[in-house]
Design a protein around this motif. Structure first.
Motif, PDB file in Angstrom:
ATOM      1  N   GLY A  35      34.062  40.834  45.713  1.00 53.82           N
ATOM      2  CA  GLY A  35      35.761  41.224  46.118  1.00 53.82           C
ATOM      3  C   GLY A  35      36.591  41.305  48.003  1.00 53.82           C
ATOM      4  O   GLY A  35      37.143  41.538  47.878  1.00 53.82           O
TER       5      GLY A  35
ATOM      6  N   SER B  49      38.620  29.807  37.235  1.00 52.27           N
ATOM      7  CA  SER B  49      39.319  31.191  37.108  1.00 52.27           C
ATOM      8  C   SER B  49      38.565  31.954  37.876  1.00 52.27           C
ATOM      9  O   SER B  49      37.826  32.879  38.224  1.00 52.27           O
ATOM     10  CB  SER B  49      40.144  31.326  36.480  1.00 52.27           C
ATOM     11  N   ASP B  50      36.504  31.798  37.077  1.00 51.78           N
ATOM     12  CA  ASP B  50      36.382  32.784  36.908  1.00 51.78           C
ATOM     13  C   ASP B  50      35.032  32.859  38.530  1.00 51.78           C
ATOM     14  O   ASP B  50      34.930  34.586  38.254  1.00 51.78           O
ATOM     15  CB  ASP B  50      35.166  32.667  35.831  1.00 51.78           C
TER      16      ASP B  50
ATOM     17  N   ALA C 222      36.544  35.654  40.303  1.00 52.09           N
ATOM     18  CA  ALA C 222      36.729  36.297  39.976  1.00 52.09           C
ATOM     19  C   ALA C 222      36.064  37.284  40.872  1.00 52.09           C
ATOM     20  O   ALA C 222      35.751  38.408  41.296  1.00 52.09           O
ATOM     21  CB  ALA C 222      36.179  36.851  38.223  1.00 52.09           C
ATOM     22  N   LYS C 223      34.848  36.398  41.571  1.00 52.48           N
ATOM     23  CA  LYS C 223      33.691  37.084  41.941  1.00 52.48           C
ATOM     24  C   LYS C 223      34.782  37.712  43.825  1.00 52.48           C
ATOM     25  O   LYS C 223      34.309  38.520  44.136  1.00 52.48           O
ATOM     26  CB  LYS C 223      33.274  36.126  42.903  1.00 52.48           C
TER      27      LYS C 223
ATOM     28  N   ARG D  31      48.209  33.067  40.971  1.00 50.55           N
ATOM     29  CA  ARG D  31      47.373  33.954  41.271  1.00 50.55           C
ATOM     30  C   ARG D  31      46.862  34.431  42.553  1.00 50.55           C
ATOM     31  O   ARG D  31      46.539  35.117  43.319  1.00 50.55           O
ATOM     32  CB  ARG D  31      45.858  34.513  40.488  1.00 50.55           C
TER      33      ARG D  31
END
Lengths: 423, 709
Positions: B507, B519-520, B523-524, B541
């Motif tokens: 985050g 993209s994954d 996500a981290k 994004r």
């Protein structure tokens, strides 16, 4: 086999059938190869060298010398190939066909002798594709030889029908064709004797040449030399086509003159036709006029006067046939049969053909003559990759020299002046 | 080195060369077609005829084809002899019988070898008065345009495509003046190297279809030396630009890597540079959405970005926060490769693969992961044939004689792989990926003089990488060659990033650099800033997206799989110029680097491993005879006219702060260091064949050194 003046053809049957295995054996066949096999390979080569046999494909190069260039001994490759060049496609030449169709065992025996001399283990007969009957009979004869145990024990033999290009008669293009590549000639050196089929030592000889070998082994080098009228040894299968009374093939002593061939053996010119010129050995030789009729037709006598005998199968040009038309027919053939590898041959012959066609159509121009003469010079030896274009330049060059008037007549009359010529 | 005499002047030539190669290497104007330095001689076109003399007393001589004649000590030739000279004009005349008279509108015009040779021989008057023969063209797919009427039947295309590159779907058909070069039927060419036909063809039969769609003349292209971005080999290439668009890519000779050829990925994979650029604003106008304390932000590095960009990011976020976003397995493999190379830094170049006497390929499908290595292996096997043929006294350049003499597969290529690859027909020995029998190969490897062990990361297999190391340990003479995923994978690894998988605080805010990321991965992290050249899903994004210059608009350093640092140079500037990514990072961090040399100075002090390259690289102040090196040709057209809709004044070319190159036709055009040369030209030689008389020195600096213990 008894010694004779016509060793190659004396037994050829008049009914057109081939001499089969049994008949060949009765005539003394396959004794020469037995005799040869008792000789050391080098001795066979020496015998062939001593006999003075020259390549009958047209070059006349010493067969024995060619054989001796094949590497021998323990260091040499174990795989070696012998190839019979039976791709007889030279216009006007039909001498090998007779030997292939009517006397295949004589050829097979000759090949066995040659294979022994160079210690070849595999032999191919590369036959012109259109020679259907030859292929059929050769295959039959090869099978007979296998059935009798003559082949298959140290020597395999295959009959390979050509897919059909004139250039496959050039020995290195033949090798490429046999390997399944495009039939373009190879640069020499390396020569096929050292780097040939699939990179292995390979000897390529003509049908008539190989057919002489059993007789040389049986009767010796001196006998073979004595068959000839001149310094070049043996007999020669001479042929005649054109407007003579008795066209055909004649086995005669090497060095027989064209005059004798025409007047004695071919029965002279047909009624109402006069001799004008001849091509002595297929299409890729110079035109000869009357002045050369008494030259002995052999390799060395013709070389002395800077011309060639070629295959020794004469095409006669008479006074009622248009020389320009004949040249067109010849050059069209060479143009079509160019392999397309080198530029002078590929594009130069196209130009030549187009000009000759223009003359034929009555559209020839004076500057065209200069172009034809220029091409006859440019396509000569030294500028092209192989001998095809120089071969095409031989009749063109001499034709331009001897028949210039005829070209001018075509220009003046705006048509071909010969009404009934055939192409 | 033998000395030969051409027109009575002595020339030193390389041992074993033919006369043509020797003559053109010395810059002599001797025309030819079928010969090519990488294809050898076949003697088919008859264009290179010269007169050959027995000795100095021989005045007549005889005509020979120079390409088929060895340049032996003391041999004497004449290019100018009237006999050979007029024959060469005759050959051109024959070639031109069927050639279209469309030079002014032909897309090869201006860089056509046939055009050059025609002018060189002086043939200028048509005497052939008959119809030309015509052919139908084929659709050869999206990359290559086919125009058979232009063919002069030199056979180079099939010789390259089939004999050199192993392609099977391009043939010579028919014969005589009807010889046709194409496929059995319409369809895309299957070879990965088909694009080289564009450069191999001496005229316009095979042309670049992508270039054709936005065509411009060669002399109007602005070019700069560049490095292919498609794989880790770092092939040298030369992109050409006009009016803000990359139009095409051509080969740039580097004997250590790509030599005369490029793969299709490299040659044709460039249109993404013309995608919609990501817009940008000056930093001063931007509200920074992330934590103001940059040390609280992590940096996500990119193996596709330059060394400078990655270093600037590292500097900005700090070594602790500098991350590599590859999946953990890939990251560990890269780390392992570097660890092995620090122990065994003798890496193999593509040229080493060409020269090796044993090539082990462990698990890489090279035709897909590093195509030029696959080509190098084919070239290697042929070289073995050449050496073998030499024993039968066949010169190495006598191409067809070599190929006719040799038929046995040299015992060179050993492969560990399960799936079929395009090199299978060339493999001497093979085993599956569990390689239980590998010990059988060890004597062969030990006996080899200069073996190369090729492995890589594409199968994501640690055991394969470890195997390569074990084999290397057994054979000290062996060189290692690792195929890595991206153009600068090695450079990034040397900057020692951490693995994003080990991120302790998910985050966290991030700055991501020119990502090749899925993209994954993002996500981290939490909010992120993105620096990229083009719009993408990710750019939408991002909390903020900075548009930066692509490789074609910036200058930077990449390090290839062998550890060779090479620099690519900006080819052009867009109308709305975007800064290089390192400049954005500089501004974000408030660093003081004015140009790339200042940045590299800092980087070299911090990472001494790079220092040898920065010491040797041409700095922005490098000049030849006091001049910058021109990116444009001397005859570039329309420099005032193209902008008249905006301004009638000629714009002042912007000064390139990072390189010694100029965005101008003004500047130096002569011989130059190979790493700064992007186009080849000599008077009379407008095609790529001009290269034959120019410098052949390798470029780039190999950086890997044994780690001191």
């Amino acid at each position: 086999m008894s010694a004779t003046k016509k060793p190659l053809t004396q037994h050829i049957r008049t009914d057109g059938e081939m001499i089969g295995f049994q008949e060949y054996i009765q005539l003394g066949g396959y004794q020469a190869v037995q005799k040869a096999k008792q000789m050391a390979p080098q001795d066979v080569t020496k015998l062939v060298s001593d006999s003075g046999l020259g390549g009958r494909g047209g070059a006349g190069f010493s067969t024995g010398f060619k054989m001796s260039a094949v590497p021998m001994g323990d260091d040499a490759s174990k795989t070696k190939y012998l190839i019979c060049n039976a791709d007889e496609m030279e216009p006007g030449t039909f001498k090998d066909r007779l030997l292939l169709e009517c006397h295949p065992h004589q050829l097979i025996e000759g090949m066995m002798i040659s294979a022994h001399a160079i210690q070849a283990t595999v032999a191919y007969i590369f036959v012109r594709g259109e020679y259907k009957l030859s292929i059929q009979r050769l295959e039959h004869a090869v099978q007979e030889a296998y059935a009798q145990g003559l082949l298959g024990q140290g020597l395999e033999m295959y009959v390979h029908a050509s897919a059909g290009r004139y250039i496959c008669g050039e020995e290195t293009a033949l090798l490429n064709a046999l390997e399944g590549k495009r039939a373009t000639p190879r640069a020499k050196p390396p020569f096929p004797q050292t780097v040939g089929l699939w990179g292995k030592p390979t000897l390529v000889n003509n049908v008539e040449t190989l057919s002489c070998l059993p007789h040389i082994v049986n009767h010796g080098a001196e006998w073979f030399k004595s068959l000839s009228k001149t310094a070049d040894a043996g007999t020669k299968l001479y042929g005649l086509s054109g407007h003579v009374n008795n066209p055909g093939l004649f086995e005669l002593p090497m060095g027989t003159t064209a005059r004798e061939l025409i007047e004695v053996h071919a029965g002279g010119m047909k009624d109402g036709r006069k001799f004008r010129a001849l091509l002595p050995g297929g299409a890729s030789t110079d035109f000869w006029l009357e002045d050369k009729l008494d030259v002995p037709m052999d390799f060395s006598s013709t070389a002395k006067i800077r011309t060639r005998m070629g295959t020794g199968t004469i095409i006669i040009l008479d006074d009622k046939t248009c020389p320009v038309g004949m040249l067109l027919s010849l050059e069209r053939f060479f143009k079509q049969e160019s392999c397309g590898w080198c530029t002078p041959c590929r594009d130069g012959l196209t130009w030549v053909e187009k000009i000759l066609q223009a003359f034929e159509n009555g559209e020839g121009r004076e500057e065209d003559i200069e172009q034809l003469e220029r091409h006859a010079r440019l396509l000569g030896p030294g500028s092209t990759f192989c001998a095809l274009a120089p071969g095409a330049a031989s009749p063109l060059g001499t034709g331009m020299k001897y028949f210039k008037e005829e070209f001018l007549k075509h220009i003046d009359e705006k048509r071909c002046p010969y009404a009934n010529h055939l192409h | 080195m033998p000395t030969i005499f051409i027109d009575n002047k002595p020339y030193e030539v390389k041992e074993g060369q033919n006369v043509l190669h020797a003559a053109v290497s010395h810059g002599l104007n001797l025309p030819y077609f079928c010969w090519h330095p990488a294809l050898g001689s076949v003697g088919s076109c008859r264009q290179c005829a010269v007169q050959c003399f027995k000795d100095e007393n021989d005045t007549q001589g005889r005509m020979v084809m120079s390409c088929m004649t060895p340049a032996t000590e003391g041999s004497r030739f004449s290019i100018e002899h009237p006999n050979a000279k007029s024959f060469r004009a005759d050959v051109i005349e024959w070639m031109m019988i069927n050639h279209p008279h469309d030079c002014p509108v032909c897309d090869e015009g201006g860089e056509c070898h046939l055009q050059d040779m025609t002018v060189m021989t002086g043939h200028n008057k048509r005497r052939y008065r008959f119809k030309k023969r015509t052919f139908k063209n084929q659709n050869l797919g999206p990359n290559i345009h086919h125009e058979m009427n232009r063919c002069i039947t030199c056979y180079r295309c099939v010789r390259f495509y089939r004999d050199v590159a192993g392609g099977e779907d391009l043939h010579a058909f028919s014969s005589a003046d009807n010889a046709y070069f194409g496929r059995f039927e319409d369809g895309a060419l299957e070879s990965e190297f088909s694009g080289n036909l564009v450069e191999v063809c001496p005229t316009g039969v095979f042309t670049d279809k992508i270039f054709r769609a936005s065509y411009t003349r060669k002399w109007d292209l602005q070019t700069a030396p560049s490095i292919c971005q498609q794989c880790s080999l770092g092939c040298n290439m030369s992109p050409g630009e006009r009016l803000g668009k990359i139009r095409r890519i051509q080969n740039r000779f580097n004997p250590d890597i790509n030599g005369y050829f490029l793969c299709d990925k490299g040659r044709f994979g460039h249109q993404w540079v013309n995608n919609t650029p990501l817009p940008t604003k000056p930093i001063s106008e931007i509200t920074w959405p992330l934590n103001d304390d940059k040390s609280q932000v992590i940096g996500i590095a990119s193996p596709k970005a330059s060394l400078e960009a990655n270093y600037a990011l590292r500097k900005l976020v700090g070594a602790e926060n500098f991350y590599d976003a590859q999946p953990k397995g890939d990251y560990l493999l890269a780390e392992r490769v570097l660890e092995i190379l620090e122990q065994y830094p003798e890496t193999a170049s593509v040229e080493d693969v060409r020269q090796a006497d044993l090539v082990l390929v462990l698990g890489e499908d090279l035709t897909k992961t590093a195509p030029m290595l696959a080509l190098a292996i084919r070239q290697n096997l042929y070289r073995h044939w050449q050496e073998k043929a030499d024993k039968s006294k066949i010169p190495a350049w006598d191409d067809l004689a070599v190929r006719n003499a040799e038929h046995e597969l040299p015992d060179v290529l050993y492969m560990v792989h399960n799936a079929p690859t395009k090199l299978d027909g060339l493999v001497s020995q093979r085993m599956s990926l569990d390689f239980e029998q590998i010990s059988d190969w060890i004597p062969r490897i030990r006996a080899a003089k200069n073996p190369v062990i090729i492995a890589g990361t594409s199968l994501k297999s640690r055991p394969l990488i470890d195997l390569s190391k074990e084999l290397r340990a057994l054979a000290p003479q062996a060189k290692l060659c690792y195929v890595l995923p991206e153009v600068n994978s090695m450079g990034l690894a040397l900057l020692k990033p951490k693995s994003l998988s080990d991120l302790k605080s998910p985050g966290v805010e991030a700055i991501s650099l020119e990502p090749s990321l899925k993209s994954d991965v993002m996500a981290k992290v939490g909010d992120f800033a993105l620096i990229d050249a083009f719009e993408s899903e990710l750019s939408k994004r991002a909390a903020i997206a900075f548009g930066c210059a692509s490789f074609a608009e910036s200058t930077g350093t990449v390090i290839n799989n062998e550890g060779r640092a090479q620099r690519y140079y900006s080819v052009f500037e867009r109308e709305n110029k975007r800064p290089e990514s390192w400049r954005i990072l500089r501004d974000l961090g408030g660093f003081s680097w004015q140009n790339i040399d200042e940045l590299c100075g800092d980087m070299g002090r911090e990472f001494p491993v790079f220092e040898p390259f920065f010491a040797k690289a041409h700095h922005a102040d490098f000049r030849v005879h006091g001049e910058r090196i021109s990116r444009q040709t001397l005859v570039a057209s329309g420099r005032t006219a193209v902008n008249t809709h905006l301004s009638m004044h000629e714009p002042t070319p912007r000064v390139d702060q990072d390189s010694p190159l100029a965005y101008s036709m003004e500047g130096y055009h002569g011989d130059m260091p190979p790493d700064l040369a992007s186009s080849y030209w000599r008077p009379g030689w407008n095609s790529v064949q001009a290269l034959n008389a120019l410098s052949h020195a390798p470029s780039g600096v190999k950086l890997l050194r044994r780690r001191s213990v």
